[in-house]
Write an enzyme that holds these catalytic residues in place. Structure first.
Site, PDB file in Angstrom:
ATOM      1  N   CYS A 154       0.431  -1.144   0.173  1.00 52.44           N
ATOM      2  CA  CYS A 154       0.056  -0.223  -0.473  1.00 52.44           C
ATOM      3  C   CYS A 154       0.920   1.213  -0.020  1.00 52.44           C
ATOM      4  O   CYS A 154       0.126   2.580   0.260  1.00 52.44           O
ATOM      5  CB  CYS A 154      -0.831   0.018   0.955  1.00 52.44           C
ATOM      6  SG  CYS A 154      -1.852  -1.918   1.110  1.00 52.44           S
ATOM      7  N   HIS A 171      -3.134   8.141   5.493  1.00 54.88           N
ATOM      8  CA  HIS A 171      -3.552   6.717   5.009  1.00 54.88           C
ATOM      9  C   HIS A 171      -4.653   6.828   4.775  1.00 54.88           C
ATOM     10  O   HIS A 171      -5.567   5.861   4.250  1.00 54.88           O
ATOM     11  CB  HIS A 171      -2.133   5.507   5.662  1.00 54.88           C
ATOM     12  CG  HIS A 171      -2.269   4.622   4.973  1.00 54.88           C
ATOM     13  ND1 HIS A 171      -2.751   4.306   3.625  1.00 54.88           N
ATOM     14  CD2 HIS A 171      -2.633   3.162   5.144  1.00 54.88           C
ATOM     15  CE1 HIS A 171      -2.137   3.364   3.802  1.00 54.88           C
ATOM     16  NE2 HIS A 171      -2.417   2.359   4.725  1.00 54.88           N
ATOM     17  N   GLU A 198      -2.198   5.969  13.826  1.00 56.61           N
ATOM     18  CA  GLU A 198      -2.515   7.334  12.792  1.00 56.61           C
ATOM     19  C   GLU A 198      -1.919   8.641  13.429  1.00 56.61           C
ATOM     20  O   GLU A 198      -1.620   9.488  13.076  1.00 56.61           O
ATOM     21  CB  GLU A 198      -2.896   6.917  11.153  1.00 56.61           C
ATOM     22  CG  GLU A 198      -2.384   8.531  10.368  1.00 56.61           C
ATOM     23  CD  GLU A 198      -2.610   7.979   9.344  1.00 56.61           C
ATOM     24  OE1 GLU A 198      -3.575   7.108   8.692  1.00 56.61           O
ATOM     25  OE2 GLU A 198      -2.034   9.359   7.976  1.00 56.61           O
ATOM     26  N   LYS A 221      -9.629   8.401   0.300  1.00 57.37           N
ATOM     27  CA  LYS A 221      -9.844   7.344   0.192  1.00 57.37           C
ATOM     28  C   LYS A 221     -11.307   6.759   1.181  1.00 57.37           C
ATOM     29  O   LYS A 221     -12.023   5.930   0.451  1.00 57.37           O
ATOM     30  CB  LYS A 221      -9.108   6.024   1.322  1.00 57.37           C
ATOM     31  CG  LYS A 221      -7.126   5.551   0.897  1.00 57.37           C
ATOM     32  CD  LYS A 221      -6.851   4.441   2.101  1.00 57.37           C
ATOM     33  CE  LYS A 221      -5.485   4.744   1.612  1.00 57.37           C
ATOM     34  NZ  LYS A 221      -4.469   5.814   1.390  1.00 57.37           N
ATOM     35  N   HIS A 248      -9.144   2.319  -1.038  1.00 55.03           N
ATOM     36  CA  HIS A 248      -8.018   1.862  -1.496  1.00 55.03           C
ATOM     37  C   HIS A 248      -7.383   1.775  -1.603  1.00 55.03           C
ATOM     38  O   HIS A 248      -7.329   0.194  -2.144  1.00 55.03           O
ATOM     39  CB  HIS A 248      -7.814   0.890   0.346  1.00 55.03           C
ATOM     40  CG  HIS A 248      -6.450   0.805   0.887  1.00 55.03           C
ATOM     41  ND1 HIS A 248      -5.068   1.754  -0.054  1.00 55.03           N
ATOM     42  CD2 HIS A 248      -5.757   0.604   1.942  1.00 55.03           C
ATOM     43  CE1 HIS A 248      -3.726   0.910   0.349  1.00 55.03           C
ATOM     44  NE2 HIS A 248      -4.502   0.517   1.441  1.00 55.03           N
ATOM     45  N   PHE A 254       1.516  -3.062   4.675  1.00 48.76           N
ATOM     46  CA  PHE A 254       1.635  -4.208   4.709  1.00 48.76           C
ATOM     47  C   PHE A 254       3.805  -4.796   5.379  1.00 48.76           C
ATOM     48  O   PHE A 254       4.006  -3.712   4.059  1.00 48.76           O
ATOM     49  CB  PHE A 254       1.480  -5.692   3.933  1.00 48.76           C
ATOM     50  CG  PHE A 254      -0.297  -6.172   3.948  1.00 48.76           C
ATOM     51  CD1 PHE A 254      -1.035  -5.113   4.993  1.00 48.76           C
ATOM     52  CD2 PHE A 254      -0.881  -7.569   3.802  1.00 48.76           C
ATOM     53  CE1 PHE A 254      -2.519  -5.870   4.607  1.00 48.76           C
ATOM     54  CE2 PHE A 254      -1.992  -7.750   3.965  1.00 48.76           C
ATOM     55  CZ  PHE A 254      -3.182  -7.319   4.217  1.00 48.76           C
TER      56      PHE A 254
END
Lengths: 407, 415
Positions: free
Chosen positions: B166, B299, B310, B331, B336, B395
């Site tokens: 990501c 994010h 976050e 997003k 996403h 990830f």
């Protein structure tokens, strides 16, 4: 002010064995890691051979808690990273762990896990897809696992650009150290042999034997008829010269420069001319501020491919054309098979060549397709001041890295 | 240092709410939702059915002849379409051969050509493949998008593909800037691309990380992300090169930072330490203070874990100032887009600077006492923005943050 970058350690999980000592004995002793494939049944394929990793016990390098979460490629890469760090005698602690990174290249990633995950998805139901497998389906799993195992929070990146993934990863890592964003980066790459990809490569006629010949990997040979797959991981410990000097480490060599290039090619195919690889090499020479006559040794990417070996040979002939100053050239995939992200293993081999003053042979080469200064049998007592690691990839991507003896 | 400045001179995107940059700009200002039923594959067997799909994607309308669509995956076509738009926008579509010889391409990938290969793979597994369409594997690797762009446009500079899940797109932008700063290329096409596909959809569902309706970033009742697809591409250029040809300058890339959680493969460090490290590094690289940041493009995936960590990470970096900075998750509108997310969000950040607005976080209804910052939940705001921080976390614990700035001749806007 850009910092200088040196290689202070190597880590190897290869078809010639695990660790630099056995690797050195085998590679420079002229042995091959190519054997009949045992990972899966090859009955229905023309090709039967591969260079699988051997004698690898991941438990020797990785703690059980981390190991049980890892796929095979992550195990190989993480063990390689640990070995490279140990070889460099670099100690990680709370004071430096944010300045140590992992940058790896992989061409296919953990395809065995992706296949396992997809199998449930497509033959049963997506609702039964196994969440445990998910972390290892992504290409950046090996670098993530290695960071967790080593406890390092510096730069962590994965390059996924076919056969030049590892060369590009090392160039990226060296740039990060040069710019002061990290002090140490474990860089390199790896890939595994998997049945599904064996199918795909068979379809694309990448594998020997083609046209009814013998199944052999013959780099740069007029009779070459395709490649033989390999696998493994090779990691080099890249470190700023100042960090190495401060702790009294003796580097194998310095990363003197690199060049990257592209050349138009069909999808998954090769360019028809040698401009791409020539550009990468000339850019690397310019970055290292040397001319082609100063390169003593080239570790070529040749793998027995009919077209790729030809354009690489043409590029080498064109770039290294100073009379009387042609470098020695060897293609060690004759011993290791085509490991896809082989740049890490080949960089480690180059570091060993520079340190030990030995050149590895080009197994499988008997009738050179071009008049290059090939190393056919292992040679000792050869001083290498500058070595060039060449990377070529289908789709038209090229990378060359120049490694220099210090002092 | 003048010679080290890198500016943005062209933008391109396709995503769930836009098939061009002007459309994207108005959709962001309108707070449009692009999340709805997925149609690129049959979702009947899956737990959830929604996603941020690119509607009526017609590559031929966006990629002019003689450029070929042969053996190009959906991901390749989206990247190519965004590249064509960005190059046209920059006035470089018909770039001279000399410039093409030096131009670079850096793409962040995700599933690559997986959507097209899934069918082949299923046939292979079920043994039903009469003539398995192996030729589709030509576009399987993530590298295929950069390969297609470089080959079709006859580009010969540095080319590579990052796959850090990501954060791929953000890393691609950061590396492209580095290539220009180190004189490896005067102009780099950079960005990311991601297709919706079954493998990804099944993976996030298996992790129970998908909101069955639509994602609700920073909302108390958030249940997970919405998967999306698309591509974002920007043309980065050495300032001297852009000046020489009189290019229009959208903004400047001021810095980027990368870190690793070294915590867990899929769960973020709950305290946001890795995220904070990436943000600090990006600000340091950019030479900007926390006081100077006007907007954070978060994010903000809307998973319970991400949004909390976050928020903590932003507080750790910005202290009291965290409460004064508008923060939004685009997003909430496009889903996403994984490998493309950092790139599409980069395009959004540059548009925010160029058009003086802050995109909203839509679908936010119930405030979360633990996520108590200004998430711009009431709709887009008009605002003069000089500095944007864009976050991407992934990830593998791969964190990347990029700092974008308004372009000023003096180069001192962010002092």
């Amino acid at each position: 002010m850009l910092r200088r970058v040196v290689v202070t350690g190597v880590g190897l999980v290869t078809p010639l064995g695990v660790g630099k000592d056995v690797f050195t004995r085998q590679l420079f002793g002229g042995f091959s890691g190519i054997r009949p494939i045992t990972l899966f049944d090859t009955t229905r394929f023309d090709a039967k051979l591969g260079a699988q990793i051997r004698d690898f016990t991941p438990q020797d390098f990785i703690r059980p808690a981390t190991l049980r979460r890892m796929d095979r490629l992550s195990q190989m890469a993480t063990a390689g990273a640990r070995m490279a760090l140990d070889d460099a005698a670099f100690q990680i602690g709370p004071h430096n762990r944010d300045r140590v990174g992992v940058v790896l290249g992989t061409c296919f990633g953990g395809t065995d896990v992706a296949a396992q995950f997809g199998k449930v998805l497509f033959t049963d139901s997506p609702r039964r897809a196994n969440p445990i497998l998910v972390p290892n389906v992504v290409m950046n799993a090996p670098a993530g696992h290695a960071a967790i195992e080593l406890g390092v929070r510096g730069v962590n990146t994965t390059v996924n650009h076919r056969e030049v993934s590892a060369e590009t990863a090392m160039a990226y890592a060296a740039a990060e150290i040069m710019r002061g964003r990290a002090d140490v980066i474990l860089a390199g790459g790896g890939d595994i042999i998997s049945e599904f990809y064996f199918n795909v490569l068979t379809h694309f006629r990448t594998l020997s034997p083609q046209k009814g010949g013998m199944e052999e990997l013959r780099p740069f040979d007029a009779q070459r008829n395709g490649t033989i797959v390999g696998e493994g991981a090779g990691i080099v410990c890249l470190e700023s010269l100042e960090s190495a000097e401060a702790r009294g480490a003796i580097p194998y060599c310095e990363i003197a420069g690199w060049g990257l290039s592209a050349a138009p090619a069909g999808p998954n195919d090769w360019p028809t001319d040698p401009i791409g690889p020539s550009l990468a090499m000339t850019r690397a020479l310019a970055a290292a501020h040397i001319d082609s006559g100063e390169i003593d040794y080239v570790s070529a990417a040749a793998n027995g491919g009919r077209r790729s070996d030809r354009i690489e040979a043409e590029a080498l002939g064109g770039v290294f054309s100073s009379p009387g100053r042609q470098p020695r050239v060897s293609a060690i995939k004759g011993s290791l098979g085509e490991g896809f992200s082989s740049g890490g293993i080949r960089a480690a081999a180059m570091a060993l060549s520079i340190q030990n003053r030995t050149l590895a042979p080009t197994l499988g080469l008997s009738q050179p397709l071009a008049p290059l200064n090939f190393v056919l049998n292992a040679e000792t007592q050869v001083a290498i001041r500058y070595g060039l690691l060449n990377g070529v990839s289908s789709g038209g991507t090229f990378a060359a890295v120049i490694m220099k003896k210090i002092g | 240092m003048e010679q080290n400045r890198v500016v943005v001179t062209g933008l391109g995107t396709v995503n769930a709410i836009a098939r061009s940059v002007p459309e994207f700009s108005s959709a962001l200002q309108a707070g449009r939702c692009g999340i709805g039923p997925v149609t690129v594959f049959d979702t009947a067997e899956f737990r959830t059915h929604n996603g941020g799909e690119v509607q009526q994607f017609a590559p031929r309308e966006m990629i002019p002849r003689p450029y070929s669509l042969k053996r190009m995956s959906r991901a390749d076509c989206m990247a190519m379409a965004a590249t064509v738009e960005a190059l046209n926008d920059a006035g470089l579509f018909a770039a001279p051969d000399k410039l093409r010889g030096e131009m670079g391409v850096v793409i962040g990938g995700g599933a690559g050509g997986m959507l097209e290969c899934e069918a082949v793979y299923r046939d292979y597994l079920l043994g039903t493949g009469r003539g398995l369409a192996y030729s589709r594997f030509a576009s399987f690797c993530c590298a295929s998008s950069a390969d297609q762009i470089a080959s079709q446009l006859r580009i010969r500079g540095p080319k590579t593909t990052f796959m850090t899940a990501c954060s791929s797109g953000a890393t691609a932008i950061g590396y492209a800037r580095d290539l220009i700063q180190t004189n490896m290329a005067p102009v780099v096409i950079c960005g990311g691309t991601e297709p919706l596909c079954r493998i990804t959809y099944a993976a996030f569902n298996a992790l129970q990380a998908v909101d069955p309706e639509h994602c609700k970033p920073f909302d108390k009742n958030r249940q997970g992300l919405s998967l999306g697809e698309g591509s974002g591409v920007m043309i980065l250029e050495a300032l001297s090169h852009a000046r020489q040809r009189g290019a229009r300058i959208y903004g400047e890339i001021l810095g980027y930072g990368v870190s690793c959680d070294a915590h867990h493969m899929t769960a973020p460090d709950p305290e946001g330490a890795g995220a904070a490290l990436a943000m600090r590094r990006a600000l340091e690289d950019a030479g900007v203070s926390t006081e100077a940041v006007d907007y954070i493009n978060a994010h903000g995936t809307a998973t319970p874990a991400n949004d909390l960590m976050e928020t903590k990470g932003i507080k750790a970096v910005f202290g009291r100032r965290a409460y004064q900075i508008p923060i939004s998750s685009t997003k909430s509108m496009i889903g996403h887009t994984l490998g493309a997310a950092g790139a599409i969000e980069g395009v959004a950040a540059v548009l925010a600077i160029h058009h003086h607005f802050i995109p909203p976080t839509i679908h936010h209804q119930t405030p979360d006492p633990q996520c108590d910052l200004d998430f711009v939940t009431e709709g887009a705001r008009a605002s003069d923005i000089n500095i944007v921080l864009s976050n991407s976390f992934a990830f593998g614990g791969n964190n990347t943050a990029v700092v974008f700035g308004k372009f000023a001749d003096s180069g001192v806007t962010h002092a």
